[in-house]
Scaffold this active site. Structure first.
Site, PDB file in Angstrom:
ATOM      1  N   THR A  42       4.507 -11.905  66.977  1.00 30.28           N
ATOM      2  CA  THR A  42       3.238 -12.410  67.763  1.00 30.28           C
ATOM      3  C   THR A  42       1.911 -11.742  67.090  1.00 30.28           C
ATOM      4  OG1 THR A  42       4.576 -11.817  69.814  1.00 30.28           O
ATOM      5  CG2 THR A  42       1.844 -11.836  70.042  1.00 30.28           C
ATOM      6  N   CYS A  43       1.778 -10.793  66.462  1.00 32.24           N
ATOM      7  CA  CYS A  43       0.630 -10.320  65.760  1.00 32.24           C
ATOM      8  C   CYS A  43       0.087 -11.025  64.904  1.00 32.24           C
ATOM      9  CB  CYS A  43       0.952  -8.787  65.351  1.00 32.24           C
ATOM     10  SG  CYS A  43      -0.536  -8.237  64.361  1.00 32.24           S
ATOM     11  N   CYS A  48      -2.937 -10.689  67.352  1.00 33.27           N
ATOM     12  CA  CYS A  48      -3.962 -10.209  66.678  1.00 33.27           C
ATOM     13  C   CYS A  48      -4.701 -10.725  65.534  1.00 33.27           C
ATOM     14  CB  CYS A  48      -3.503  -8.891  66.191  1.00 33.27           C
ATOM     15  SG  CYS A  48      -2.392  -7.971  66.934  1.00 33.27           S
ATOM     16  N   LYS A  51      -6.366 -14.282  66.394  1.00 39.62           N
ATOM     17  CA  LYS A  51      -7.437 -13.908  67.395  1.00 39.62           C
ATOM     18  C   LYS A  51      -8.681 -13.342  66.706  1.00 39.62           C
ATOM     19  CE  LYS A  51      -7.890 -10.242  68.524  1.00 39.62           C
ATOM     20  NZ  LYS A  51      -6.992  -9.261  69.573  1.00 39.62           N
ATOM     21  N   TYR A 100       5.366 -11.558  54.337  1.00 42.20           N
ATOM     22  CA  TYR A 100       6.229 -10.744  55.089  1.00 42.20           C
ATOM     23  C   TYR A 100       7.791 -11.104  54.642  1.00 42.20           C
ATOM     24  CZ  TYR A 100       3.566  -8.610  58.985  1.00 42.20           C
ATOM     25  OH  TYR A 100       2.833  -7.715  59.523  1.00 42.20           O
ATOM     26  N   TYR A 181      -7.234  -7.327  78.115  1.00 36.51           N
ATOM     27  CA  TYR A 181      -7.564  -7.708  77.038  1.00 36.51           C
ATOM     28  C   TYR A 181      -7.593  -9.092  76.366  1.00 36.51           C
ATOM     29  CZ  TYR A 181      -5.859  -2.736  74.863  1.00 36.51           C
ATOM     30  OH  TYR A 181      -5.574  -1.586  74.909  1.00 36.51           O
ATOM     31  N   ILE A 182      -6.604  -9.754  76.741  1.00 34.64           N
ATOM     32  CA  ILE A 182      -6.410 -11.230  76.365  1.00 34.64           C
ATOM     33  C   ILE A 182      -7.375 -12.078  77.095  1.00 34.64           C
ATOM     34  CG2 ILE A 182      -5.038 -13.241  76.184  1.00 34.64           C
ATOM     35  CD1 ILE A 182      -2.593 -11.293  75.698  1.00 34.64           C
ATOM     36  N   GLU A 185     -10.969 -11.198  75.652  1.00 36.45           N
ATOM     37  CA  GLU A 185     -11.140 -11.752  74.339  1.00 36.45           C
ATOM     38  C   GLU A 185     -11.357 -13.067  74.237  1.00 36.45           C
ATOM     39  OE1 GLU A 185      -9.085  -7.999  71.909  1.00 36.45           O
ATOM     40  OE2 GLU A 185      -7.964  -9.872  72.230  1.00 36.45           O
ATOM     41  N   ARG A 202      -8.757 -10.795  90.144  1.00 36.86           N
ATOM     42  CA  ARG A 202      -8.783 -10.254  91.297  1.00 36.86           C
ATOM     43  C   ARG A 202      -9.283  -9.055  91.542  1.00 36.86           C
ATOM     44  NH1 ARG A 202      -2.066  -8.384  91.320  1.00 36.86           N
ATOM     45  NH2 ARG A 202      -2.443  -7.028  89.603  1.00 36.86           N
ATOM     46  N   ARG A 208      -9.472  -3.220  83.859  1.00 35.70           N
ATOM     47  CA  ARG A 208      -9.123  -2.094  84.774  1.00 35.70           C
ATOM     48  C   ARG A 208      -8.550  -1.182  83.725  1.00 35.70           C
ATOM     49  NH1 ARG A 208      -7.167  -1.854  89.945  1.00 35.70           N
ATOM     50  NH2 ARG A 208      -6.508  -4.332  90.124  1.00 35.70           N
ATOM     51  N   GLY A 265      -1.109 -10.804  81.727  1.00 35.12           N
ATOM     52  CA  GLY A 265      -0.120  -9.789  81.334  1.00 35.12           C
ATOM     53  C   GLY A 265       1.082 -10.241  80.383  1.00 35.12           C
ATOM     54  N   THR A 314       0.456  -3.605  68.295  1.00 35.43           N
ATOM     55  CA  THR A 314       1.057  -3.439  66.913  1.00 35.43           C
ATOM     56  C   THR A 314       1.378  -2.268  66.073  1.00 35.43           C
ATOM     57  OG1 THR A 314       0.309  -5.885  66.777  1.00 35.43           O
ATOM     58  CG2 THR A 314       0.772  -4.722  64.713  1.00 35.43           C
ATOM     59  N   HIS A 439     -27.862   7.763  58.247  1.00 30.30           N
ATOM     60  CA  HIS A 439     -29.065   7.223  58.637  1.00 30.30           C
ATOM     61  C   HIS A 439     -29.332   5.998  57.967  1.00 30.30           C
ATOM     62  CE1 HIS A 439     -32.513   6.794  61.283  1.00 30.30           C
ATOM     63  NE2 HIS A 439     -33.155   6.699  59.873  1.00 30.30           N
ATOM     64  N   GLU A 444     -24.457   6.994  64.145  1.00 28.86           N
ATOM     65  CA  GLU A 444     -25.081   8.714  64.201  1.00 28.86           C
ATOM     66  C   GLU A 444     -25.291   8.985  65.392  1.00 28.86           C
ATOM     67  OE1 GLU A 444     -29.218   8.705  62.402  1.00 28.86           O
ATOM     68  OE2 GLU A 444     -29.208   6.536  62.646  1.00 28.86           O
TER      69      GLU A 444
HETATM   70  P1  NAP Z   1      -3.326  -6.608  80.516  1.00 29.85           P
HETATM   71  O1  NAP Z   1      -4.363  -5.957  79.683  1.00 29.85           O
HETATM   72  O2  NAP Z   1      -2.403  -5.872  81.122  1.00 29.85           O
HETATM   73  O3  NAP Z   1      -4.414  -7.552  81.794  1.00 29.85           O
HETATM   74  C1  NAP Z   1      -3.524  -8.361  82.773  1.00 29.85           C
HETATM   75  C2  NAP Z   1      -4.616  -8.929  83.596  1.00 29.85           C
HETATM   76  O4  NAP Z   1      -3.946  -9.674  84.508  1.00 29.85           O
HETATM   77  C3  NAP Z   1      -5.364  -7.858  84.450  1.00 29.85           C
HETATM   78  O5  NAP Z   1      -6.531  -8.428  84.703  1.00 29.85           O
HETATM   79  C4  NAP Z   1      -4.743  -7.963  85.607  1.00 29.85           C
HETATM   80  O6  NAP Z   1      -5.346  -7.552  87.062  1.00 29.85           O
HETATM   81  C5  NAP Z   1      -4.222  -9.400  86.012  1.00 29.85           C
HETATM   82  N1  NAP Z   1      -3.036  -9.467  86.587  1.00 29.85           N
HETATM   83  C6  NAP Z   1      -1.955  -9.278  86.534  1.00 29.85           C
HETATM   84  N2  NAP Z   1      -1.127  -9.360  87.531  1.00 29.85           N
HETATM   85  C7  NAP Z   1      -1.592 -10.297  88.312  1.00 29.85           C
HETATM   86  C8  NAP Z   1      -1.357 -11.103  89.418  1.00 29.85           C
HETATM   87  N3  NAP Z   1       0.023 -11.293  89.740  1.00 29.85           N
HETATM   88  N4  NAP Z   1      -2.315 -11.996  89.822  1.00 29.85           N
HETATM   89  C9  NAP Z   1      -3.459 -11.948  89.494  1.00 29.85           C
HETATM   90  N5  NAP Z   1      -3.831 -11.142  88.225  1.00 29.85           N
HETATM   91  C10 NAP Z   1      -2.976 -10.484  87.947  1.00 29.85           C
HETATM   92  O7  NAP Z   1      -2.658  -7.908  79.929  1.00 29.85           O
HETATM   93  P2  NAP Z   1      -2.974  -8.927  78.835  1.00 29.85           P
HETATM   94  O8  NAP Z   1      -4.344  -9.156  78.720  1.00 29.85           O
HETATM   95  O9  NAP Z   1      -2.096 -10.314  79.198  1.00 29.85           O
HETATM   96  O10 NAP Z   1      -2.579  -8.375  77.507  1.00 29.85           O
HETATM   97  C11 NAP Z   1      -1.132  -8.181  77.222  1.00 29.85           C
HETATM   98  C12 NAP Z   1      -0.928  -6.825  76.477  1.00 29.85           C
HETATM   99  O11 NAP Z   1      -1.334  -7.456  75.095  1.00 29.85           O
HETATM  100  C13 NAP Z   1      -1.900  -5.696  76.674  1.00 29.85           C
HETATM  101  O12 NAP Z   1      -1.309  -4.860  77.424  1.00 29.85           O
HETATM  102  C14 NAP Z   1      -2.359  -5.300  75.351  1.00 29.85           C
HETATM  103  O13 NAP Z   1      -1.241  -3.870  75.166  1.00 29.85           O
HETATM  104  C15 NAP Z   1      -1.879  -6.171  74.329  1.00 29.85           C
HETATM  105  N6  NAP Z   1      -3.164  -6.879  73.638  1.00 29.85           N
HETATM  106  C16 NAP Z   1      -3.810  -5.894  72.937  1.00 29.85           C
HETATM  107  C17 NAP Z   1      -5.100  -6.417  72.267  1.00 29.85           C
HETATM  108  C18 NAP Z   1      -5.901  -5.366  71.415  1.00 29.85           C
HETATM  109  O14 NAP Z   1      -5.570  -4.446  71.186  1.00 29.85           O
HETATM  110  N7  NAP Z   1      -7.161  -5.824  71.189  1.00 29.85           N
HETATM  111  C19 NAP Z   1      -5.261  -7.624  72.605  1.00 29.85           C
HETATM  112  C20 NAP Z   1      -4.673  -8.571  73.213  1.00 29.85           C
HETATM  113  C21 NAP Z   1      -3.418  -8.121  74.108  1.00 29.85           C
HETATM  114  P3  NAP Z   1      -5.685  -6.007  87.518  1.00 29.85           P
HETATM  115  O15 NAP Z   1      -6.617  -5.418  86.722  1.00 29.85           O
HETATM  116  O16 NAP Z   1      -6.062  -6.283  88.681  1.00 29.85           O
HETATM  117  O17 NAP Z   1      -4.439  -5.295  87.410  1.00 29.85           O
END
Ligand code: NAP
Length: 462
Positions: A42-43, A48, A51, A100, A181-182, A185, A202, A208, A265, A314, A439, A444
């Site tokens: 995935t990364c 990552c 992205k 890789y 996150y996703i 971004e 929601r 959150r 998620g 990752t 500076h 800083e």
């Molecule tokens: P996430 O960060 O866990 O966010 C999920 C979002 O979906 C939240 O806004 C959540 O709302 C909402 N949600 C969950 N269930 C739902 C439902 N049944 N109905 C409506 N809304 C719902 O997940 P993600 O953005 O998909 O990312 C997945 C994982 O990838 C992350 O946990 C992270 O570890 C990784 N990631 C990391 C990076 C980075 O490091 N820059 C970038 C991308 C992904 P609530 O807030 O209300 O729960």
């Protein structure tokens, strides 16, 4: 003694699996790895790396505008070509995937470009050729994949982060569902590339679990980028129309867009791998249950990374894979330390964070001091624009130890990586204060922030 064909068979050539295989091979283990999609996981392929490339592309939008204030005369309005970006991205991820692969081969790891399934604690079957391979250890490093919530009529018309990188046409109007996150971004990327973006979620605010200073300032930043932010609103149905997709919304409104990105998620990729057959415990989310050393209840079967659904990042998968290989084949005894994991959210403005949020610190500590600031970045003094940098330092008021630092603004991710070293070393606020400033820089401010913004004392009486 059984003669196994391999010492380690890794299922999944993503960040964690590749690291484990290479380190194990370096210790002299006979390693094999199977990958059903593309080497890199995935990364590298659809996370990552691409992205971040798209983030770079998106940030030019503002830089062209700012350049004029710094004396640059840009004769024509710059135009963005989506397909050019997609093919440049494809060339880069193909190059990385090849690296890789080459590194695995150089380490002596045998690669199978097909699916592998577990048939017993010491056997896997390659599904294309049917070959059964006996192995001393099996590592499940199959990662995770997007979950398409909410399950509404027409959800099949929506896409996930898997598809968004390679859309044949640039979506002029994009709805993003979710605010993690996703979601933020991609909302940020596509708004800057020129799409009209609406983000539907929601909760009352984005991200959150992140510190409030970041959530509030990011919301403002996304709004300044022209993103339509609809908190507490979700789609209830998606229909195909002659001009795109029509979303019915929970606030009884409607929205017409070209694409709907669902980012609600991710779930572990553990189904159909033969885990149950081999007696491996899987939790209610479908994740492989492992101990502190990444071993399942079956001593020869291990798992690292997102398939264990703990800290889905990752670098965590890489560290887990590395330490597991050290332990199985190099006499290592170290466990992964999950404290103080720095993380970035590559929105614009960017987020970089390490350690406890104010809310968590106030739950855990008797006395919490907050040092907080928000200012205009130097570049904006000439270029103008609404850009802000926000910073918060969370301190244990009793010991003076810095518990967390939260930054929003340019290079916040880079700052968080270095701050993680200080926090691991147990830096106190007095150490920040005694550090000479560099500076002129934004960072800083972290060593010149002298005025406490707030002190919170927990009421111990109740
Ligand atoms: P996430 O960060 O866990 O966010 C999920 C979002 O979906 C939240 O806004 C959540 O709302 C909402 N949600 C969950 N269930 C739902 C439902 N049944 N109905 C409506 N809304 C719902 O997940 P993600 O953005 O998909 O990312 C997945 C994982 O990838 C992350 O946990 C992270 O570890 C990784 N990631 C990391 C990076 C980075 O490091 N820059 C970038 C991308 C992904 P609530 O807030 O209300 O729960």
């Amino acid at each position: 003694m059984t003669a196994y064909e391999a010492d380690l068979f890794v299922i999944g050539a993503g960040s964690g699996g590749v690291r484990a295989a290479r380190i194990a091979a370096g210790h002299g283990a006979r390693c094999m790895i199977a990958e059903e999609f593309r080497i890199g996981g995935t990364c590298v392929i659809r996370g990552c790396v691409p992205k971040k490339l798209y983030v770079y592309a998106s940030r030019f939008a503002e830089e062209f505008e700012e350049a004029a204030a710094f004396g640059w005369n840009i004769p024509q309005k710059p135009e963005f070509e989506w397909r050019k970006l997609v093919s440049a991205k494809e060339a880069e991820i193909s190059r990385l995937s090849k690296i890789y692969e080459t590194n695995l081969l150089k380490s002596g790891v045998e690669i199978f470009e097909e699916r592998a399934e577990i048939i017993s604690p010491h056997e896997v079957r390659l599904t294309k050729t049917g070959r059964v391979i006996s192995t001393k250890h099996i590592l499940v490093a199959t990662g995770g994949g997007p979950m398409m919530f909410p399950a509404i009529p027409g959800i099949e018309h929506a896409i996930s982060s898997n598809e968004i990188f390679d859309l044949p046409e640039f979506p002029r109007r994009l709805a993003v569902v979710g605010a993690g996150y996703i979601a933020v971004e991609f909302a940020s990327i596509f708004a800057r590339l020129g799409a009209k973006v609406t983000i539907l979620f929601r909760a009352s605010n984005v991200l959150r679990g992140f510190d409030e200073i970041l959530r509030e300032n990011l919301r403002d930043g996304l709004a300044h980028a022209g993103i339509d932010i609809r908190s507490g609103v979700l789609p209830t149905a998606i229909d195909k129309t002659g001009h795109g997709l029509r979303l019915d919304l929970s606030d009884h409104g409607a929205l017409e867009v070209d694409q709907v990105l669902v980012a609600t998620g991710r779930a572990p990729h553990a189904r159909g791998l033969g885990l149950e057959q081999a007696g491996v415990d899987v939790d209610s989310a479908g994740a492989v249950t492992v101990d502190a050393f990444n071993t399942s209840n079956v001593p020869s079967i291990h798992a690292v990374g997102d398939v264990t659904n703990r800290v889905n990042l990752t670098p965590v998968a890489i560290r887990e894979g590395h330490l597991l290989a050290d332990r199985l084949f190099g006499g290592g005894v170290a466990q992964v330390d999950y404290h103080l994991i720095p993380t970035a959210v590559f929105t614009t403005p960017e987020i970089g964070t390490v350690g406890l949020t104010e809310a968590l610190a106030r739950e855990e500590f008797r006395c919490v001091d907050i040092y907080q600031t928000s200012f205009r970045p130097m570049k904006a003094t000439i270029a103008g624009g609404p850009a802000r940098i926000a910073m918060k330092i969370v301190v244990d008021g009793d010991s003076d130890r810095v518990l967390g630092v939260h930054i929003l603004g340019d290079d916040a991710g880079e700052m968080a990586q270095l701050l993680a070293i200080s926090l691991r070393l147990g830096a106190k606020k007095a150490d920040f204060d005694a550090t000479m400033a560099l500076h002129p820089s934004a960072a800083e401010e972290l060593v010149t922030l002298r005025t406490r913004t707030a002190r919170y004392l927990r009421d111990e009486a109740g």
